[in-house]
Design a protein around this motif. Structure first.
Motif, PDB file in Angstrom:
ATOM      1  N   UNK A  83      -5.305  -0.310   8.387  1.00 51.68           N
ATOM      2  CA  UNK A  83      -5.670  -0.399   7.089  1.00 51.68           C
ATOM      3  C   UNK A  83      -4.819  -1.264   6.470  1.00 51.68           C
ATOM      4  N   UNK A  84      -5.293  -2.067   5.191  1.00 50.86           N
ATOM      5  CA  UNK A  84      -4.665  -2.830   4.328  1.00 50.86           C
ATOM      6  C   UNK A  84      -4.325  -1.834   3.308  1.00 50.86           C
ATOM      7  N   UNK A  85      -2.991  -1.460   2.981  1.00 48.84           N
ATOM      8  CA  UNK A  85      -2.689  -0.561   2.145  1.00 48.84           C
ATOM      9  C   UNK A  85      -1.757  -1.294   0.892  1.00 48.84           C
ATOM     10  N   UNK A  86      -2.335  -1.590  -0.264  1.00 48.02           N
ATOM     11  CA  UNK A  86      -1.768  -2.257  -1.426  1.00 48.02           C
ATOM     12  C   UNK A  86      -0.664  -1.476  -1.973  1.00 48.02           C
ATOM     13  N   UNK A  87      -0.875   0.072  -2.069  1.00 46.82           N
ATOM     14  CA  UNK A  87       0.043   0.794  -3.040  1.00 46.82           C
ATOM     15  C   UNK A  87       0.382   2.190  -1.924  1.00 46.82           C
ATOM     16  N   UNK A  88       1.515   2.515  -2.296  1.00 49.48           N
ATOM     17  CA  UNK A  88       1.774   3.804  -1.430  1.00 49.48           C
ATOM     18  C   UNK A  88       2.975   4.593  -2.022  1.00 49.48           C
ATOM     19  N   UNK A  89       3.524   5.569  -1.293  1.00 48.90           N
ATOM     20  CA  UNK A  89       4.575   6.394  -1.906  1.00 48.90           C
ATOM     21  C   UNK A  89       5.494   6.473  -0.871  1.00 48.90           C
ATOM     22  N   UNK A  90       6.835   6.226  -0.853  1.00 51.53           N
ATOM     23  CA  UNK A  90       8.101   6.479  -0.085  1.00 51.53           C
ATOM     24  C   UNK A  90       8.702   7.449  -0.464  1.00 51.53           C
ATOM     25  N   UNK A  91       8.985   8.355   0.741  1.00 54.86           N
ATOM     26  CA  UNK A  91       9.749   9.727   0.463  1.00 54.86           C
ATOM     27  C   UNK A  91      11.045   9.474   1.336  1.00 54.86           C
ATOM     28  N   UNK A  92      12.206   9.721   0.524  1.00 49.06           N
ATOM     29  CA  UNK A  92      13.466   9.688   1.359  1.00 49.06           C
ATOM     30  C   UNK A  92      14.049  11.138   1.459  1.00 49.06           C
ATOM     31  N   UNK A  93      14.162  11.649   2.538  1.00 42.81           N
ATOM     32  CA  UNK A  93      14.937  13.043   2.599  1.00 42.81           C
ATOM     33  C   UNK A  93      16.132  12.803   2.998  1.00 42.81           C
TER      34      UNK A  93
ATOM     35  N   UNK B  77      15.602  10.793   6.711  1.00 42.17           N
ATOM     36  CA  UNK B  77      14.163  10.550   6.945  1.00 42.17           C
ATOM     37  C   UNK B  77      13.469  10.121   5.895  1.00 42.17           C
ATOM     38  N   UNK B  78      12.728   8.786   6.413  1.00 34.08           N
ATOM     39  CA  UNK B  78      12.231   7.826   5.449  1.00 34.08           C
ATOM     40  C   UNK B  78      10.532   7.916   5.599  1.00 34.08           C
ATOM     41  N   UNK B  79       9.561   8.495   4.850  1.00 36.76           N
ATOM     42  CA  UNK B  79       8.247   8.674   5.329  1.00 36.76           C
ATOM     43  C   UNK B  79       7.374   7.684   4.313  1.00 36.76           C
ATOM     44  N   UNK B  80       6.626   7.040   4.755  1.00 35.84           N
ATOM     45  CA  UNK B  80       5.610   6.058   3.811  1.00 35.84           C
ATOM     46  C   UNK B  80       4.320   6.782   3.978  1.00 35.84           C
ATOM     47  N   UNK B  81       3.670   7.076   2.853  1.00 31.76           N
ATOM     48  CA  UNK B  81       2.203   7.624   2.859  1.00 31.76           C
ATOM     49  C   UNK B  81       1.545   6.606   1.998  1.00 31.76           C
ATOM     50  N   UNK B  82       0.211   6.949   1.947  1.00 29.42           N
ATOM     51  CA  UNK B  82      -0.821   6.126   1.008  1.00 29.42           C
ATOM     52  C   UNK B  82      -0.741   7.102  -0.098  1.00 29.42           C
ATOM     53  N   UNK B  83      -1.571   6.439  -0.856  1.00 28.88           N
ATOM     54  CA  UNK B  83      -1.571   7.277  -2.577  1.00 28.88           C
ATOM     55  C   UNK B  83      -2.209   8.675  -2.160  1.00 28.88           C
ATOM     56  N   UNK B  84      -2.800   8.799  -1.349  1.00 32.07           N
ATOM     57  CA  UNK B  84      -3.636  10.353  -1.028  1.00 32.07           C
ATOM     58  C   UNK B  84      -2.841  11.074  -0.205  1.00 32.07           C
ATOM     59  N   UNK B  85      -1.478  10.637   0.378  1.00 32.64           N
ATOM     60  CA  UNK B  85      -0.708  11.339   0.861  1.00 32.64           C
ATOM     61  C   UNK B  85      -0.675  11.445   2.483  1.00 32.64           C
ATOM     62  N   UNK B  86      -1.570  10.643   2.911  1.00 33.37           N
ATOM     63  CA  UNK B  86      -1.607  10.574   4.699  1.00 33.37           C
ATOM     64  C   UNK B  86      -0.533   9.524   4.860  1.00 33.37           C
ATOM     65  N   UNK B  87       0.220   9.953   5.998  1.00 31.76           N
ATOM     66  CA  UNK B  87       1.386   9.293   6.668  1.00 31.76           C
ATOM     67  C   UNK B  87       0.995   7.920   7.269  1.00 31.76           C
ATOM     68  N   UNK B  88       1.540   6.923   6.851  1.00 32.17           N
ATOM     69  CA  UNK B  88       1.309   5.693   7.454  1.00 32.17           C
ATOM     70  C   UNK B  88       2.329   5.539   8.467  1.00 32.17           C
ATOM     71  N   UNK B  89       3.555   5.457   8.278  1.00 26.96           N
ATOM     72  CA  UNK B  89       4.627   5.446   9.437  1.00 26.96           C
ATOM     73  C   UNK B  89       5.805   6.048   8.705  1.00 26.96           C
ATOM     74  N   UNK B  90       6.784   6.582   9.508  1.00 30.18           N
ATOM     75  CA  UNK B  90       8.035   7.226   9.249  1.00 30.18           C
ATOM     76  C   UNK B  90       9.083   6.666  10.074  1.00 30.18           C
TER      77      UNK B  90
ATOM     78  N   UNK C  78       3.068  -2.468  -3.753  1.00 24.40           N
ATOM     79  CA  UNK C  78       3.837  -1.616  -4.687  1.00 24.40           C
ATOM     80  C   UNK C  78       4.036  -0.268  -4.152  1.00 24.40           C
ATOM     81  N   UNK C  79       4.813   0.337  -4.644  1.00 23.53           N
ATOM     82  CA  UNK C  79       5.240   1.880  -4.306  1.00 23.53           C
ATOM     83  C   UNK C  79       6.061   2.716  -5.435  1.00 23.53           C
ATOM     84  N   UNK C  80       5.891   3.968  -5.056  1.00 23.14           N
ATOM     85  CA  UNK C  80       6.639   5.040  -5.874  1.00 23.14           C
ATOM     86  C   UNK C  80       7.702   5.625  -4.834  1.00 23.14           C
ATOM     87  N   UNK C  81       8.843   5.838  -5.375  1.00 23.37           N
ATOM     88  CA  UNK C  81      10.045   6.453  -4.427  1.00 23.37           C
ATOM     89  C   UNK C  81      10.485   7.893  -5.070  1.00 23.37           C
ATOM     90  N   UNK C  82       9.973   8.643  -3.901  1.00 23.15           N
ATOM     91  CA  UNK C  82      10.341  10.186  -4.309  1.00 23.15           C
ATOM     92  C   UNK C  82      11.882  10.418  -3.323  1.00 23.15           C
TER      93      UNK C  82
END
Length: 138
Positions: free
Chosen positions: A23-33, A40-53, A90-94
Motif C-alpha cells: 500500500x502507498x502510505x503517505x502519513x504514519x507514526x514512528x514509535x521508538x522504544x 525497537x523502531x516500529x512504523x505504523x499507519x495512522x490507524x495503528x496497523x504495523x507496516x514494518x519494524x 510525513x510522520x509523527x514520532x513517539x
C-alpha cells in the motif's frame, strides 16, 4: 444448500491484502522504544496497523552492543528505508524509554528526509505508584 462466499478480508482464507503491491502510505507514526538493552523502531499507519519494524537485535547486534546509539541509528535507518519506498512523506514520532538510542534514532529519522509533524515523549512516569525494587549491592 449453497456454500457461503468467503469475504475478501476474512482471516479464514489466509491473506487479508495483496502482498505483491504494498500500500502507498503517505502519513504514519514512528514509535521508538529505547531501553538500556535494546532499541525497537516500529512504523505504523495512522490507524495503528504495523507496516514494518526493526530493532538493534534484528540488525545483527548482540549482547551489550544492542544498547548503543549506533545500533539504534542502524535500526531506525533500516525501518525508515522500508517505508520510504512505500511512499511515506510525513510522520509523527513517539519516543518511549530511558535508553541511549533515543537521540540517535531520532537523528537517523531526521536525516532520512521524512517530514516530522511532532515529536512526543510518551515515557511512562509513575506518580509514586509501585514500590521500586531494592538497590543492588555490588
Amino acid at each position: 444448500m449453497a456454500k457461503p462466499i468467503p469475504k475478501i478480508g476474512s482471516r479464514k482464507n489466509g491473506r487479508i491484502g495483496s502482498r505483491k503491491h504494498p500500500r502507498k502510505i503517505p502519513r504514519g507514526v514512528i514509535y521508538i522504544q529505547a531501553s538500556f538493552n535494546n532499541t525497537i523502531v516500529t512504523v505504523t499507519d495512522v490507524r495503528g496497523r504495523v507496516i514494518c519494524w526493526s530493532s538493534a537485535g534484528s540488525c545483527g547486534f548482540k549482547g551489550t552492543r544492542r544498547g548503543t546509539p549506533f545500533a539504534a541509528q542502524t535500526a531506525a535507518a533500516n525501518a525508515i528505508r522500508t517505508v520510504a519506498d512505500q511512499g511515506m512523506r510525513r510522520a509523527e514520532v513517539m519516543i518511549k524509554g530511558p535508553g541511549l538510542g533515543r537521540d540517535a534514532a531520532l537523528r537517523a529519522i531526521r536525516r532520512s528526509g521524512i517530514l516530522l509533524r511532532f515529536i512526543r515523549d510518551v515515557t511512562l512516569m509513575p506518580h509514586n505508584g509501585c514500590r521500586s525494587p531494592k538497590k543492588r549491592r555490588v
